[in-house]
Write a protein that holds these residues in place. Structure first.
Motif, PDB file in Angstrom:
ATOM      1  N   UNK A 149       1.232  -1.549  -0.232  1.00 16.42           N
ATOM      2  CA  UNK A 149      -0.008  -0.143   0.215  1.00 16.42           C
ATOM      3  C   UNK A 149       1.333   1.048  -0.368  1.00 16.42           C
ATOM      4  N   UNK A 150       0.249   2.381  -0.816  1.00 14.45           N
ATOM      5  CA  UNK A 150       1.246   3.717  -0.536  1.00 14.45           C
ATOM      6  C   UNK A 150       0.576   3.914   0.243  1.00 14.45           C
ATOM      7  N   UNK A 151       1.788   5.211   1.766  1.00 18.74           N
ATOM      8  CA  UNK A 151       0.707   6.012   2.055  1.00 18.74           C
ATOM      9  C   UNK A 151       1.784   6.966   2.548  1.00 18.74           C
ATOM     10  N   UNK A 152       1.858   7.469   3.164  1.00 18.69           N
ATOM     11  CA  UNK A 152       1.945   8.668   3.091  1.00 18.69           C
ATOM     12  C   UNK A 152       3.213   9.225   4.655  1.00 18.69           C
ATOM     13  N   UNK A 153       4.462  10.106   5.018  1.00 20.37           N
ATOM     14  CA  UNK A 153       5.190   9.506   5.817  1.00 20.37           C
ATOM     15  C   UNK A 153       5.087  11.348   6.113  1.00 20.37           C
ATOM     16  N   UNK A 154       5.199  12.231   7.305  1.00 23.02           N
ATOM     17  CA  UNK A 154       5.192  13.478   7.908  1.00 23.02           C
ATOM     18  C   UNK A 154       6.269  13.242   8.883  1.00 23.02           C
ATOM     19  N   UNK A 155       7.408  13.770   7.738  1.00 27.63           N
ATOM     20  CA  UNK A 155       8.711  14.134   8.654  1.00 27.63           C
ATOM     21  C   UNK A 155       9.711  14.649   7.326  1.00 27.63           C
ATOM     22  N   UNK A 156       9.874  15.950   8.167  1.00 25.00           N
ATOM     23  CA  UNK A 156      10.008  16.443   9.354  1.00 25.00           C
ATOM     24  C   UNK A 156       9.076  17.478   9.927  1.00 25.00           C
ATOM     25  N   UNK A 157       8.367  17.762  10.855  1.00 25.65           N
ATOM     26  CA  UNK A 157       7.479  19.163  11.226  1.00 25.65           C
ATOM     27  C   UNK A 157       8.411  19.847  12.306  1.00 25.65           C
ATOM     28  N   UNK A 158       8.899  21.607  11.953  1.00 25.25           N
ATOM     29  CA  UNK A 158       9.524  22.053  12.405  1.00 25.25           C
ATOM     30  C   UNK A 158       9.128  22.886  11.971  1.00 25.25           C
ATOM     31  N   UNK A 159       9.720  23.831  14.144  1.00 28.19           N
ATOM     32  CA  UNK A 159       9.602  24.738  14.554  1.00 28.19           C
ATOM     33  C   UNK A 159       9.987  25.547  14.438  1.00 28.19           C
ATOM     34  N   UNK A 160      10.204  27.725  14.563  1.00 25.66           N
ATOM     35  CA  UNK A 160      12.004  28.109  15.095  1.00 25.66           C
ATOM     36  C   UNK A 160      11.608  27.772  16.572  1.00 25.66           C
ATOM     37  N   UNK A 162      -3.771   5.904   4.726  1.00 28.71           N
ATOM     38  CA  UNK A 162      -2.365   5.810   6.158  1.00 28.71           C
ATOM     39  C   UNK A 162      -1.400   6.653   6.221  1.00 28.71           C
ATOM     40  N   UNK A 163      -1.392   7.597   7.131  1.00 27.04           N
ATOM     41  CA  UNK A 163       0.146   8.391   7.530  1.00 27.04           C
ATOM     42  C   UNK A 163       0.906   8.003   8.202  1.00 27.04           C
ATOM     43  N   UNK A 164       2.021   7.986   8.745  1.00 21.88           N
ATOM     44  CA  UNK A 164       2.990   7.879   9.499  1.00 21.88           C
ATOM     45  C   UNK A 164       4.218   8.700  10.006  1.00 21.88           C
ATOM     46  N   UNK A 165       4.335   8.592  11.640  1.00 23.83           N
ATOM     47  CA  UNK A 165       5.333   9.277  11.262  1.00 23.83           C
ATOM     48  C   UNK A 165       6.051   8.987  12.787  1.00 23.83           C
ATOM     49  N   UNK A 166       7.611   8.935  12.607  1.00 28.14           N
ATOM     50  CA  UNK A 166       7.871   8.681  14.077  1.00 28.14           C
ATOM     51  C   UNK A 166       8.399  10.310  15.230  1.00 28.14           C
ATOM     52  N   UNK A 167       7.267  10.419  16.060  1.00 29.58           N
ATOM     53  CA  UNK A 167       7.627  11.686  16.987  1.00 29.58           C
ATOM     54  C   UNK A 167       7.009  10.239  19.072  1.00 29.58           C
ATOM     55  N   UNK A 168       6.565  12.237  19.093  1.00 37.51           N
ATOM     56  CA  UNK A 168       6.377  12.064  20.682  1.00 37.51           C
ATOM     57  C   UNK A 168       4.583  11.445  20.958  1.00 37.51           C
ATOM     58  N   UNK A 169       4.606  10.491  21.297  1.00 38.26           N
ATOM     59  CA  UNK A 169       3.011  10.011  20.845  1.00 38.26           C
ATOM     60  C   UNK A 169       2.173  11.153  21.709  1.00 38.26           C
ATOM     61  N   UNK A 185       1.118  13.498  19.670  1.00 33.03           N
ATOM     62  CA  UNK A 185       0.954  13.318  18.452  1.00 33.03           C
ATOM     63  C   UNK A 185      -0.489  12.587  18.490  1.00 33.03           C
ATOM     64  N   UNK A 186      -0.797  12.187  19.584  1.00 31.91           N
ATOM     65  CA  UNK A 186      -2.274  11.865  19.758  1.00 31.91           C
ATOM     66  C   UNK A 186      -2.820  12.632  19.482  1.00 31.91           C
ATOM     67  N   UNK A 187      -2.820  14.017  19.661  1.00 33.29           N
ATOM     68  CA  UNK A 187      -3.985  14.595  19.479  1.00 33.29           C
ATOM     69  C   UNK A 187      -4.272  14.962  17.589  1.00 33.29           C
ATOM     70  N   UNK A 188      -3.248  14.482  17.165  1.00 27.81           N
ATOM     71  CA  UNK A 188      -3.834  14.702  15.885  1.00 27.81           C
ATOM     72  C   UNK A 188      -4.929  13.344  15.261  1.00 27.81           C
ATOM     73  N   UNK A 189      -4.525  11.916  16.047  1.00 24.09           N
ATOM     74  CA  UNK A 189      -5.290  10.838  15.891  1.00 24.09           C
ATOM     75  C   UNK A 189      -4.633   9.997  15.631  1.00 24.09           C
ATOM     76  N   UNK A 239       6.912   4.898  16.943  1.00 21.79           N
ATOM     77  CA  UNK A 239       6.553   4.797  15.054  1.00 21.79           C
ATOM     78  C   UNK A 239       4.675   5.508  15.416  1.00 21.79           C
ATOM     79  N   UNK A 240       4.401   5.855  15.142  1.00 19.03           N
ATOM     80  CA  UNK A 240       2.719   6.089  14.738  1.00 19.03           C
ATOM     81  C   UNK A 240       1.786   6.304  12.998  1.00 19.03           C
TER      82      UNK A 240
END
Length: 177
Positions: A79-90, A117-124, A127-131, A151-152
């Protein structure tokens, strides 16, 4: 209160994006990753939070293609899904909702069910606030070693998480990280 808008990147933003991502991660690895994704035609979405008054880039969200190779009963599927990386803020504007605004904007405007689906590596906790949920709980695991809770996955197409499982492969440029 900081006023900003969200838009897609322009060619003239590339150097500023590199500087922003480097500052956010206190190193250039993730910024170089964004450039490599762009160079390989794999930067599907590159969103920016831009201060309205000055035009200064405050945040950036990168989204790239990811493949899930099925396992078990699904071993003949992928399956082709998406990955979010990175999310960056100054660093100087972190904690002001910019990352949250970028994520919500992308999820509302661009999360297409065609990608399942979309996957990412990050602080649960963040990121759980986004489902996002623990991927392993749903039978998905990253091809590399990482803390399992980091891994979420978030379903985009309803029912996908209950109908699939497998190993997740990010674009080859992630191998350089």
């Amino acid at each position: 209160m900081l006023k900003y808008s969200i838009r897609s990147e322009k060619v003239s933003d590339i150097e500023s994006i590199h500087q922003l991502v480097s500052a956010a991660f206190e190193q250039a690895d993730e910024a170089n990753l964004v450039n490599a994704l762009r160079d390989h035609g794999a930067l599907l979405f590159s969103l920016l939070a831009v201060e309205e008054e000055t035009g200064k880039l405050l945040g950036h969200l990168a989204v790239s293609p990811v493949v899930i190779e099925g396992d078990g009963a699904y071993q003949s599927r992928s399956w082709q899904v998406l990955g979010i990386a990175p999310l960056s803020v100054l660093p100087e504007v972190q904690g002001q909702g910019i990352g949250k605004a970028l994520m919500n904007f992308w999820l509302e405007e661009y999360a297409d069910p065609m990608y399942k689906a979309v996957v990412l590596l990050g602080d649960p906790a963040y990121y759980q606030q986004f489902g996002f949920e623990n991927a392993a709980t749903h039978g998905f695991y990253w091809e590399k070693q990482c803390p399992p809770e980091a891994f979420q996955i978030r379903e985009i197409k309803e029912g996908f998480l209950s109908k699939a499982s497998g190993k997740v492969f990010y674009h080859q440029v992630f191998d350089g990280l």
